[in-house]
Write an enzyme that holds these catalytic residues in place. Structure first.
Site, PDB file in Angstrom:
ATOM      1  N   ASP A   1      -6.484   1.270   0.960  1.00 24.36           N
ATOM      2  CA  ASP A   1      -6.510   1.567   2.329  1.00 24.36           C
ATOM      3  C   ASP A   1      -7.856   1.128   3.122  1.00 24.36           C
ATOM      4  O   ASP A   1      -8.714   0.462   2.231  1.00 24.36           O
ATOM      5  CB  ASP A   1      -6.208   2.930   2.719  1.00 24.36           C
ATOM      6  CG  ASP A   1      -7.366   4.026   2.283  1.00 24.36           C
ATOM      7  OD1 ASP A   1      -8.350   3.499   1.621  1.00 24.36           O
ATOM      8  OD2 ASP A   1      -7.100   5.217   2.746  1.00 24.36           O
TER       9      ASP A   1
ATOM     10  N   LYS B   1       0.817  -1.264   0.187  1.00 27.22           N
ATOM     11  CA  LYS B   1       0.072   0.008  -0.107  1.00 27.22           C
ATOM     12  C   LYS B   1       0.869   1.389  -0.067  1.00 27.22           C
ATOM     13  O   LYS B   1       0.660   2.198  -0.657  1.00 27.22           O
ATOM     14  CB  LYS B   1      -0.987  -0.037   1.178  1.00 27.22           C
ATOM     15  CG  LYS B   1      -1.760   1.147   1.236  1.00 27.22           C
ATOM     16  CD  LYS B   1      -2.691   1.240   2.808  1.00 27.22           C
ATOM     17  CE  LYS B   1      -1.825   1.743   3.508  1.00 27.22           C
ATOM     18  NZ  LYS B   1      -2.464   2.169   4.834  1.00 27.22           N
TER      19      LYS B   1
END
Length: 215
Positions: free
Chosen positions: A139, A121
């Protein structure tokens, strides 16, 4: 699940709702963005932005951060969750940038995830915002919105959410969509109190319809 066409219909509506969606982490360089994203794990962007001005003023470069005393780093980020582990990670990350990348933030995902404190991420955020490389960082907001709208399967893991979004959204829109979905999730489709009663996507959101009918 939503088709590609319906997915883009939903995304276009989000674009209209949040035309100014962008990274909210304050930074002036790829290095500062990298450090800010590492610090943002399980913390809010607001809390990170409160701490990083003093941190970056003291240690604006990998060279400065790599030799900083760990206790001094901790003092500057102690208002952020998991600050002790994050202090170790950002110091080690700065050192590795110097040792392996001549002090430059690498641009590939493979190199980025080799850095301490950097997962997929974080790497995707840096690739998209620092270097303009197509990437979607999943997220909590992106995952929640994707599942509520049934863009992806409810039991999809983070990697599966990312892969589904990449299949359904044109590559040149990945970074824009990532930020727009974050804004939509952060300011409209909230985790506990989503604004279903005023949501322009309610007509395609089964969870929202169920929520409204239960009122």
């Amino acid at each position: 699940m939503l088709s590609k066409e319906k997915t883009m219909e939903a995304i276009e509506i989000m674009y209209d709702m949040f035309p100014e969606a962008a990274c909210e982490l304050t930074h002036k360089s790829p290095f500062q963005l990298l450090i800010a994203v590492i610090l943002s794990a399980q913390a809010t962007d607001v809390s990170v932005n409160k701490a990083t001005p003093a941190l970056f003023a003291a240690y604006p470069t990998p060279e400065a951060l790599a030799v900083a005393p760990i206790e001094d780093i901790i003092q500057k980020i102690k208002t952020i969750g998991l600050y002790r582990n994050k202090a170790k990670n950002i110091k080690a990350c700065a050192a590795q940038l110097l040792d392996q990348f001549n002090g430059k933030v690498p641009e590939t995902r493979e190199e980025l995830v080799s850095l301490p404190g950097v997962g997929r991420k974080t790497a995707n955020v840096v690739m998209g915002d620092a270097f303009g490389e197509p990437a979607i960082a999943v997220d909590t907001h992106v995952e929640r919105v994707s599942k509520r709208l049934r863009i992806c399967k409810l039991d999809a893991n983070v990697m599966e959410v990312e892969q589904t979004l990449m299949r359904k959204i044109p590559k040149e829109l990945w970074v824009k969509t990532h930020h727009t979905m974050i804004f939509f999730g952060r300011y409209h489709c909230l985790a506990r109190n989503p604004k279903c009663d005023i949501c322009p996507l309610l007509y395609m959101c089964q969870e929202g319809k169920t929520r409204m009918n239960a009122k």
